[in-house]
Scaffold this motif. Structure first.
Motif, short mmCIF file in Angstrom:
data_model
loop_
_atom_site.label_atom_id
_atom_site.label_comp_id
_atom_site.label_asym_id
_atom_site.label_seq_id
_atom_site.Cartn_x
_atom_site.Cartn_y
_atom_site.Cartn_z
N GLU A 46 0.85 -1.17 0.00
CA GLU A 46 0.00 0.00 0.00
C GLU A 46 0.89 1.22 0.00
O GLU A 46 1.73 1.39 0.89
N THR A 47 0.76 2.07 -1.01
CA THR A 47 1.60 3.25 -1.13
C THR A 47 0.74 4.50 -1.04
O THR A 47 -0.24 4.62 -1.78
N CYS A 48 1.08 5.40 -0.13
CA CYS A 48 0.37 6.67 -0.04
C CYS A 48 1.30 7.79 -0.46
O CYS A 48 2.37 7.97 0.12
N GLN A 55 -4.04 13.01 0.12
CA GLN A 55 -3.19 11.90 -0.28
C GLN A 55 -3.91 10.93 -1.20
O GLN A 55 -5.12 10.77 -1.14
N LYS A 64 9.28 -6.86 -6.17
CA LYS A 64 10.39 -6.27 -5.43
C LYS A 64 11.50 -7.29 -5.24
O LYS A 64 11.23 -8.48 -5.10
N PRO A 65 12.76 -6.83 -5.21
CA PRO A 65 13.86 -7.77 -4.97
C PRO A 65 13.81 -8.30 -3.54
O PRO A 65 13.48 -7.58 -2.61
N THR A 302 14.96 3.48 -11.17
CA THR A 302 14.79 2.52 -10.09
C THR A 302 16.06 1.70 -9.84
O THR A 302 16.03 0.69 -9.16
N SER B 85 9.85 8.39 -8.26
CA SER B 85 10.43 7.17 -8.81
C SER B 85 11.81 6.85 -8.24
O SER B 85 12.17 5.69 -8.13
N THR B 88 12.33 4.43 -5.21
CA THR B 88 12.15 2.98 -5.39
C THR B 88 13.40 2.15 -5.10
O THR B 88 13.33 1.19 -4.33
N PRO B 89 14.58 2.49 -5.70
CA PRO B 89 15.74 1.64 -5.42
C PRO B 89 16.12 1.65 -3.94
O PRO B 89 16.60 0.64 -3.42
N LEU B 91 13.99 2.03 -1.38
CA LEU B 91 13.00 1.19 -0.71
C LEU B 91 13.30 -0.29 -0.96
O LEU B 91 13.26 -1.10 -0.03
N ASN B 92 13.61 -0.62 -2.23
CA ASN B 92 13.88 -2.01 -2.58
C ASN B 92 15.05 -2.57 -1.80
O ASN B 92 15.03 -3.70 -1.34
N ASN B 113 -0.65 15.19 4.40
CA ASN B 113 -0.43 14.99 2.97
C ASN B 113 1.05 14.79 2.62
O ASN B 113 1.39 14.21 1.60
N GLN B 114 1.94 15.26 3.50
CA GLN B 114 3.37 15.20 3.20
C GLN B 114 4.01 13.84 3.50
O GLN B 114 5.12 13.59 3.09
N LEU B 115 3.29 13.01 4.26
CA LEU B 115 3.91 11.77 4.72
C LEU B 115 3.80 10.68 3.66
O LEU B 115 2.70 10.29 3.27
N ILE B 116 4.95 10.20 3.20
CA ILE B 116 4.96 9.11 2.22
C ILE B 116 4.87 7.81 2.99
O ILE B 116 5.78 7.46 3.74
N LYS B 117 3.75 7.11 2.85
CA LYS B 117 3.55 5.91 3.65
C LYS B 117 3.62 4.67 2.77
O LYS B 117 2.93 4.58 1.76
N ILE B 118 4.46 3.74 3.17
CA ILE B 118 4.53 2.46 2.48
C ILE B 118 4.08 1.40 3.49
O ILE B 118 4.73 1.23 4.53
N ASP B 119 3.00 0.72 3.19
CA ASP B 119 2.43 -0.26 4.12
C ASP B 119 2.24 0.33 5.52
O ASP B 119 2.52 -0.33 6.52
N ALA B 126 7.42 14.37 1.92
CA ALA B 126 7.34 15.13 0.67
C ALA B 126 7.35 16.62 0.96
O ALA B 126 6.88 17.06 2.00
N SER B 355 5.58 4.10 -10.38
CA SER B 355 6.97 3.70 -10.15
C SER B 355 7.11 2.25 -9.71
O SER B 355 6.19 1.67 -9.13
N GLY B 356 8.26 1.69 -9.97
CA GLY B 356 8.57 0.31 -9.58
C GLY B 356 9.70 -0.19 -10.45
O GLY B 356 10.02 0.43 -11.46
#
Lengths: 341, 401
Positions: A46-48, A55, A64-65, A302, B85, B88-89, B91-92, B113-119, B126, B355-356
């Motif tokens: 999940e990406t926000c 948002q 993903k690797p 990437t 984008s 991504t590297p 995060l990966n 709104n500024q917080l980039i949330k992944i899971d 931001a 992105s990915g």
């Protein structure tokens, strides 16, 4: 010199060459037969990310690797034989386009497009560099003593300029709004766009390269001219040989080893033509083999880069350089055997 | 004389030591940042430097350095500037740290709104959003009786009228430079037309009606552009607009402020920022953001200092001083006329850039492949087929397929 002293002198240099040339070369050679890849897995993420006011959250499956226990990306290397070479050369497609006898079909394959340009570029610039260099050398040699110094200095300037800077200067002169373009447009009263077709770009590249390298040929030939036997020349004059005949039968044979030397260096350099492509941002129309290697090595946003394909491309470039200088090397070897060198 | 110069030097050294006047705390931990080099980053890193002990590296090639620099242990930089984008590297590879506790401690001034949330975990902060949209010369379009173009058909019709009226050198301009820029134009167009890039197992799905239509629209546009469009990057197109050479441009929102900069622009007050033209489904544009991340391979003390410094760089004071540099997300930003295009594009429903890892490979394949269609070397279907083949071969080599 004693044998021991000789080895003592040469060991540091050999060691350096082994470390910084032979070892990397061996690694690149090996890499070109392998594929190194990450181990990927599909995960739901999940990406926000920010919208303009609120948002935007999205859930999607991302590839993903995988990471190992220490948090490093897992890499695996697999031996693939000639797979990388096949991918790059696209032999099947190349054969098909050969049968169609159409250059534009062949040029649809990146490698062959780059190869076509690289080889023509080498072969067109070589005679131009040699003849222009010789012309300047002979002209300067016939100048009065007081003029020689300043003329030599000015003639050498293009060679001193860093290649990428020189190429950028040419670009700024000839680009759409450049000074020279504006001047030509004013004189011809029509719009011209030199950076919008392959042949004008190639022409500019040839002009730039000749302008840049001719001084090198000139200074080597000029040095050679100082050692031409004056007495032979005088006796030729007495025998009635004109200026052209003296050049043809005395000066050029005398300079021949130098001409071969300059040709060797020039072919090796111009086979790796690169700065022109980057400075003219010509990749839509014209690409070279060296640029292809660079492009494979450049990571995308990437972080992916095609190291193995770049290694393959680098190996092919090296083979290409060796083949293109082979005739000259053979001639030098023959001269050496005959004791002319 | 020499003594005076010497004293002057000492004075300067002292002044620069006390230069953290604009910062609410005195930073004693060494903090290094690696970011892109456009104006917004200059403003932010300058504001960060006011805290002291900050070394900022601004480099437009930052994305080539960042993954390896952050993978080092300890990381070579504490703060990284990223976009939608280029995160991504990092995060990966897992080389950036979750910021939840730091945000709780020092992030009172941040907008949600500024917080980039992944899971659910905050991985980045931001500072601004960015997208490409239409900019046009209001004076020219008004004179010719042309209404604001809403779709690319409108843009093409307007371009034809402007060309016929012969009021500028070229009716249209954009960042069509072969490579990343050109690929981005296609991505915008294709997503606007409702295209999907990937199917089952990351296989490419470009060769369809939406793909052909996108390519053809691009080609029609190039007929109204400077013939050297394949070497034209954003800066070149921006200058063309500023120097009255073109009447309409499709450009990044970060370039909007420069149109009204009297020092370099001849068209101050004449440019209207409009939404990106609509595709079949949504605006032909993608939403991007710029922001910061904090390295994982550093001590917690360093991370805390880095985060506090970054917060100082992204505060209201900085935004007030540099309002026109970007479409800021930070409290205190007053959206002016130059942000109208970016806002309209987002409101009309433009999609975020997808992105990915696979998209990175796809973007490269597009960047090298599309020019062949525009120069006429290949037709649309074989261009798309060749791009799919290039993607498949590269993705297979990377292990994605």
């Amino acid at each position: 010199m004693k044998k021991k002293d000789f080895y003592l002198f040469i060991v540091p240099s050999l060691l350096m060459m082994f470390l910084f040339i032979a070892v990397p070369l061996a690694i690149v050679f090996q890499q070109s037969f392998y594929i190194t890849q990450n181990v990927f897995e599909d995960v739901e993420v999940e990406t926000c990310t920010p919208g303009f006011l609120k948002q935007i959250c999205e859930t999607e499956i991302q590839t993903k690797p995988k990471l190992d226990a220490n948090g490093n990306i897992i890499n695996v290397s697999v031996f693939v034989g000639l797979e990388n070479y096949k991918n790059l050369l696209q032999i099947e497609k190349f054969k098909k386009s050969l049968y169609s006898f159409s250059l534009s079909e062949i040029e649809k394959i990146n490698f062959w497009k780059a190869f076509r340009f690289t080889v023509t570029f080498c072969l067109i610039t070589l005679p131009l560099v040699i003849s222009l260099g010789l012309l300047i050398a002979i002209t300067v040699n016939n100048l009065t003593q007081s003029l020689k110094g300043p003329v030599i200095f000015i003639s050498l300037l293009p060679f001193i300029i860093t290649p990428i800077i020189g190429a950028l200067a040419i670009r700024w002169l000839f680009v759409g709004e450049g000074i020279l373009t504006s001047l030509i447009e004013y004189l011809l009263e029509r719009d011209i766009a030199l950076f919008a077709s392959a042949w004008t770009l190639e022409l500019l590249m040839v002009i730039y390269r000749v302008w840049h390298v001719a001084p090198f040929a000139f200074i080597v030939f000029y040095a050679g001219l100082q050692t031409v036997n004056k007495e032979t020349l005088e006796s030729a004059v007495i025998d009635g040989a004109n200026r052209f005949e003296r050049l043809r039968y005395i000066v050029i044979p005398h300079l021949m080893p130098l001409i071969i030397f300059v040709s060797l260096i020039h072919l090796m350099d111009s086979y790796r033509v690169f700065e022109e492509i980057v400075a003219f941002s010509s990749q839509a129309y014209v690409i070279s083999l060296q640029w292809l290697t660079y492009d494979f090595l450049t990571p995308d946003d990437t972080g992916n880069r095609l190291i193995n394909r770049a290694s393959t491309s680098a190996m092919l470039t090296m083979i290409g350089v060796s083949v293109i200088i082979l005739p000259l090397l053979k001639r030098t070897w023959a001269d050496y055997r005959e004791g002319n060198l | 004389m020499k003594i005076r110069v010497f004293l002057l030097g000492i004075a300067f050294a002292l002044v620069s030591n006390f230069a953290w006047a604009g910062c609410s705390f005195t930073n004693v931990v060494e903090v290094r940042s690696l970011t892109n080099s456009f104006d917004a980053w200059k403003s932010v890193t300058e504001a960060m430097s006011e805290c002291g002990n900050v070394t900022a590296t601004l480099d437009s090639e930052f994305k080539d350095k960042q993954p390896d620099a952050f993978a080092a242990n300890p990381s070579l930089y504490e703060i990284g500037g990223v976009s939608g984008s280029t995160i991504t590297p990092l995060l990966n590879a897992g080389t950036i740290r979750p910021l939840d506790d730091l945000v709780a401690k020092y992030g009172q001034n941040l907008n949600p709104n500024q917080l980039i949330k992944i899971d659910g975990k905050i991985m980045g902060i931001a500072m601004s959003v960015n997208n490409q949209h239409l900019m046009y010369r209001k004076d020219i379009l008004d004179n010719l009786g042309i209404a604001e173009p809403k779709t690319y058909d409108d843009v093409l019709a307007a371009a034809e009228k402007i060309k016929a009226a012969n009021v500028v050198d070229y009716p249209f301009g954009g960042a069509y430079k072969s490579g990343w820029n050109l690929a981005e134009e296609f991505v915008n167009m294709y997503l606007g037309n409702g295209g999907e890039f990937f199917g089952e197992g990351n296989a490419p799905t470009l060769n369809n009606a939406a793909g052909v239509k996108s390519l053809e629209t691009m080609k029609k546009l190039t007929a109204y552009m400077d013939p050297e469009y394949l070497t034209s990057d954003s800066t070149y197109a921006q200058k063309q607009m500023q120097q009255e050479k073109i009447a309409m441009a499709y450009l990044w929102a970060t370039r909007a402020g420069a149109m009204d900069n009297a020092e370099e622009s001849k068209v101050v007050g004449k440019i209207v920022m409009a939404s990106a033209p609509m595709g079949d489904v949504r605006p032909a544009s993608t939403l991007w953001w710029d922001g910061i991340v904090i390295a994982k391979n550093i001590s917690d003390v360093k991370a805390e200092a880095a985060f506090r410094v970054a917060m100082e760089g992204m505060d209201t004071e900085m935004v007030t001083a540099n309002n026109e540099d970007a479409v800021w997300l930070i409290t205190g930003y007053k959206p002016g006329a130059s942000a109208a295009g970016a806002a309209a594009t987002a409101e009309n429903g433009a999609a975020p850039y997808p992105s990915g890892s696979r998209m990175g490979v796809m973007h490269s394949a597009l960047g090298n492949g599309i020019a062949d269609f525009l120069t006429g070397a290949k037709d649309a279907a074989s261009t798309l087929a060749d791009i799919e083949a290039a993607y498949t071969s590269a993705a297979t080599e990377k292990g994605l397929m």
